[in-house]
Structures are given as C-alpha cells and as structure tokens.
Design a protein around this motif. Structure first.
Motif, PDB file in Angstrom:
ATOM      1  N   VAL A 200      24.841  13.208  52.142  1.00  0.00           N
ATOM      2  CA  VAL A 200      24.422  12.202  51.432  1.00  0.00           C
ATOM      3  C   VAL A 200      22.855  12.061  51.391  1.00  0.00           C
ATOM      4  O   VAL A 200      22.355  11.710  50.290  1.00  0.00           O
ATOM      5  N   ILE A 201      22.062  12.076  52.537  1.00  0.00           N
ATOM      6  CA  ILE A 201      20.770  12.057  52.395  1.00  0.00           C
ATOM      7  C   ILE A 201      20.047  13.175  51.585  1.00  0.00           C
ATOM      8  O   ILE A 201      19.085  12.779  50.769  1.00  0.00           O
ATOM      9  N   ILE A 202      20.591  14.464  51.616  1.00  0.00           N
ATOM     10  CA  ILE A 202      20.153  15.411  50.853  1.00  0.00           C
ATOM     11  C   ILE A 202      20.052  15.073  49.263  1.00  0.00           C
ATOM     12  O   ILE A 202      19.377  15.428  48.656  1.00  0.00           O
ATOM     13  N   SER A 203      21.566  14.623  48.949  1.00  0.00           N
ATOM     14  CA  SER A 203      21.718  14.015  47.415  1.00  0.00           C
ATOM     15  C   SER A 203      20.710  13.017  47.156  1.00  0.00           C
ATOM     16  O   SER A 203      20.057  12.943  46.086  1.00  0.00           O
ATOM     17  N   LEU A 235      23.485  21.789  46.680  1.00  0.00           N
ATOM     18  CA  LEU A 235      23.446  22.597  47.936  1.00  0.00           C
ATOM     19  C   LEU A 235      24.030  21.853  49.102  1.00  0.00           C
ATOM     20  O   LEU A 235      24.256  22.325  50.286  1.00  0.00           O
ATOM     21  N   ALA A 236      24.018  20.478  49.064  1.00  0.00           N
ATOM     22  CA  ALA A 236      24.586  19.571  50.123  1.00  0.00           C
ATOM     23  C   ALA A 236      26.021  19.538  50.236  1.00  0.00           C
ATOM     24  O   ALA A 236      26.527  19.736  51.283  1.00  0.00           O
ATOM     25  N   TRP A 237      26.566  19.185  49.187  1.00  0.00           N
ATOM     26  CA  TRP A 237      28.165  18.723  49.295  1.00  0.00           C
ATOM     27  C   TRP A 237      29.118  20.106  49.491  1.00  0.00           C
ATOM     28  O   TRP A 237      30.110  19.831  50.311  1.00  0.00           O
ATOM     29  N   LEU A 242      32.344  23.574  55.469  1.00  0.00           N
ATOM     30  CA  LEU A 242      31.969  24.732  56.371  1.00  0.00           C
ATOM     31  C   LEU A 242      32.353  24.302  57.595  1.00  0.00           C
ATOM     32  O   LEU A 242      32.254  23.098  57.958  1.00  0.00           O
ATOM     33  N   PRO A 243      32.589  25.204  58.503  1.00  0.00           N
ATOM     34  CA  PRO A 243      32.550  24.892  59.950  1.00  0.00           C
ATOM     35  C   PRO A 243      31.245  24.151  60.353  1.00  0.00           C
ATOM     36  O   PRO A 243      30.285  24.189  59.792  1.00  0.00           O
ATOM     37  N   VAL A 244      31.382  23.138  61.454  1.00  0.00           N
ATOM     38  CA  VAL A 244      30.144  22.477  61.702  1.00  0.00           C
ATOM     39  C   VAL A 244      29.053  22.959  61.840  1.00  0.00           C
ATOM     40  O   VAL A 244      27.744  22.614  61.619  1.00  0.00           O
ATOM     41  N   LEU A 248      25.650  22.440  59.721  1.00  0.00           N
ATOM     42  CA  LEU A 248      24.616  22.173  60.148  1.00  0.00           C
ATOM     43  C   LEU A 248      23.257  23.018  59.935  1.00  0.00           C
ATOM     44  O   LEU A 248      22.246  22.405  59.590  1.00  0.00           O
ATOM     45  N   ILE A 249      23.502  24.055  60.120  1.00  0.00           N
ATOM     46  CA  ILE A 249      22.391  25.118  60.023  1.00  0.00           C
ATOM     47  C   ILE A 249      22.004  25.273  58.154  1.00  0.00           C
ATOM     48  O   ILE A 249      20.875  25.178  57.849  1.00  0.00           O
ATOM     49  N   ALA A 250      23.079  25.000  57.611  1.00  0.00           N
ATOM     50  CA  ALA A 250      22.926  24.958  56.014  1.00  0.00           C
ATOM     51  C   ALA A 250      22.022  23.736  55.802  1.00  0.00           C
ATOM     52  O   ALA A 250      21.330  23.875  54.728  1.00  0.00           O
ATOM     53  N   GLN A 251      22.330  22.516  56.149  1.00  0.00           N
ATOM     54  CA  GLN A 251      21.694  21.489  55.891  1.00  0.00           C
ATOM     55  C   GLN A 251      20.270  21.495  56.371  1.00  0.00           C
ATOM     56  O   GLN A 251      19.312  20.947  55.867  1.00  0.00           O
ATOM     57  N   PHE A 252      20.151  22.127  57.689  1.00  0.00           N
ATOM     58  CA  PHE A 252      18.755  22.369  57.989  1.00  0.00           C
ATOM     59  C   PHE A 252      17.923  23.063  57.034  1.00  0.00           C
ATOM     60  O   PHE A 252      16.656  22.873  56.853  1.00  0.00           O
TER      61      PHE A 252
END
Length: 340
Positions: A200-203, A235-237, A242-244, A248-252
């Motif tokens: 949500v924050i990335i969007s 990129l966010a949704w 993915l596995p957690v 988390l790595i992708a969002q980072f």
C-alpha cells in the motif's frame, strides 16, 4: 705699539719666563672647532682655499636638503597613489587565529601543523548524519504524518522479533509471554499485515507523482511523471503473491528504487526541494524495519511452518481441480461399464 725686532725679543723672553702652571690647559676640541680653526688658519694663509672649502660645505648642505625634500615629496606622492587604490579582499589569509599572530609572524605564512585529531573522522560522520536528518525545511504536517505512517512498519517488525525470540527460547523455558504455538500463530498473522502494508505504501508513493502532475508543480511533465505513478504499484502488488521472505526483500529493493527516482526528480524541480531529504528519512526507517524483520525470521526459519501463500493456494486449487476432474472421469467410466 710698533713691533720691532727688539720688542719681539722682549715678548719672547716674557712668555718663556711665565710659569708652567699658568699655561692654559688644552682640551680636545670637536671636529667643527678643528674645522673652524683650520678655516681660520687657512684664512690667515690661503684665502682662496677658505672660499673653496666654504663653498663645498654650502653645496653639501644644499644637496642634503634637496635629497631630503625629494624623498619626502616622493613618499607623499606614493601615499596619495596608494590612497586612490581600492582594497581587495583576501579571505584565504583570514582565519580564526589570524588576529592573534605573534609580532614576528608573517601574514599568509602557514602555521606549523598541529597534531591530528583522532576523533575528527567520527565528528565528521556525526555532522553528516545530523545534516542528513535535518528536516527544518519540511512542512511540519508532512513530517508528522510521514513518521506516523512508519509506525505500523516498526510495530510489525518489533513484533516479529518478539515472536522469534519466544519461539527460539521455547525449549529452554525462558519464554516471557507466549508459548511457542501462540508465537508462531501470531507470527503468521503479522506476515500478511507487513507485506500488504508495504504494498500500500509503495503504491501511495507512486500516486504522489500523479498529484504533483495534476497540481502542475514544476510544470506539466506528462507521461514521464505518470509513469512513476504506474511503475510503483506494478512493482508492489505482485509481492503479496511471494513467500514472506522474498516479498520483504522485493519491497526493500522497490523502496530504494523509488527513493532514487524521487531524488532525481527533486533535483530536476519536479517536486519540492525538501522532498528528497524527506524521502530519505522515511526510506531509512522502513528499510531498517524490513531488515530487522528478516533477521528475526532468519533465526527461526527451520523451526516454523510456512503458511500457504496466494500462489500456493492457487496451485493447490489447480491440483484439487485436476484431481476432481480425474475422479469424475473415473466415476463416469465406472458407471458406463456398469451399464454395459
């Protein structure tokens, strides 16, 4: 009285007969007196030499006065020329100690090097950090709300570490609040919360650029600024599938990519000047929270089960549907054989 040879003889006899004690005491005379006496002697003997010496003395005196007057005149003229010149600043010669130099010191001469400060590097790093986190130019409302938006990330991150601690120490009997089963259940609840909130924050960070485009800040940029708003949710949704750990790595990485893009457009004038610093602070806290969560989960990765992700559920649904089709096909064949 007329002087005759007889009278001169009488005078010589009288002068020779005077006592020695009555003779005048001769003192050493100064050069001027000697010069005057010589002048008198010369005047008695050579009047032409006296006139020549006097003319030389007068000429020397006049020459000295002339030289003195010329020197004084030249100094006054030079001072007037210097007074007409404009003073030029030389800041490289001014320092915090330039006003306390010793009298024998020279302006502009480098002072002897002092002993190196062992804490200079640490002081420089602290100054850089303080300047980096300086948000004086950021509007207070944006600063407060932005930090409030980081709280859910920090809360889920700290809760993940607490659950990992409980699970890790469950076998030793040093758990504090939760049992191993309860801590694992809570950890599985935190996983979709943290990953979903990150998406949500990335969007939202991408939507900011749409708002700036509609407001016309920095002029109308068109598709390039709209593209940033579209790339962010794209990129966010997908990370929620993915596995957690991978999510988390992708969002980072996505947070850092958007920070890089925001700093570039801030330098180009597409955003307010303070936006780059503002985004750095928020990205720093969010990135630190993600790293802490990954470290906490890494300590107990081999002791907890994994909840099925949406992708796992989709695969399971496909497998169940395929199995059901096979079962229906087998049942239909069996019924047909029974009819025959």
């Amino acid at each position: 009285m007329l002087r005759t040879p007889a009278s001169r003889a009488v005078l010589r006899s009288l002068s020779s007969a005077s006592p020695r004690s009555q003779r005048p005491i001769l003192h050493r005379v100064s050069p001027q007196v000697q010069w005057s006496s010589q002048l008198c002697t010369l005047s008695a003997t050579r009047p032409q030499a006296v006139a020549l010496a006097a003319s030389k003395t007068v000429a020397n005196t006049f020459a000295r006065q002339l030289v003195t007057s010329r020197v004084n005149h030249a100094d006054i003229k030079a001072e007037k020329e210097l007074g007409k010149q404009k003073l030029e600043p030389h800041p490289e010669l001014v320092s915090s100690t330039s006003s306390i130099h010793p009298i024998s010191g020279e302006v502009g001469v480098k002072e002897p090097e002092k002993e190196p400060d062992m804490l200079a590097g640490m002081k420089g790093d602290l100054k850089t950090i303080s300047e980096t986190f300086n948000l004086d130019n950021v509007p207070q409302q944006a600063y407060v709300i932005g930090l409030a938006g980081v709280i859910p990330y920090l809360a889920t991150s700290l809760a993940t570490v607490a659950c990992a601690y409980e699970i890790h120490n469950a076998g030793t009997g040093s758990s504090l609040l939760l049992s191993e089963h309860s801590a694992e259940l809570l950890l599985h609840i935190l996983e979709p919360l943290q990953v979903g909130y990150g998406a949500v924050i990335i969007s939202f960070l991408g939507a900011i650029h749409w708002g700036l485009e509609w407001a016309g800040y920095g002029g109308t940029k068109g598709y390039p600024r709209y593209a940033i708003g579209v790339i962010a949710p794209a990129l966010a949704w997908p990370t929620i599938l993915l596995p957690v750990e991978y999510a988390l790595i992708a969002q980072f990485l996505t947070f850092n990519f958007l920070y890089y893009a925001d700093t570039r457009v801030a330098r180009m004038g597409w955003t307010p000047p303070w936006y780059g610093t503002y985004r750095f602070v928020l990205t720093f806290f969010v990135g630190a929270a993600i790293v802490v969560s990954l470290i906490g989960r890494g300590q107990i990765a081999d002791r907890i089960g994994k909840l099925p992700s949406p992708a796992d559920r989709i695969n399971e649904y496909r497998e169940n549907a395929a199995a059901e089709e096979l079962a229906n096909a087998a049942a239909a064949e069996t019924a047909k054989e029974n009819e025959e």
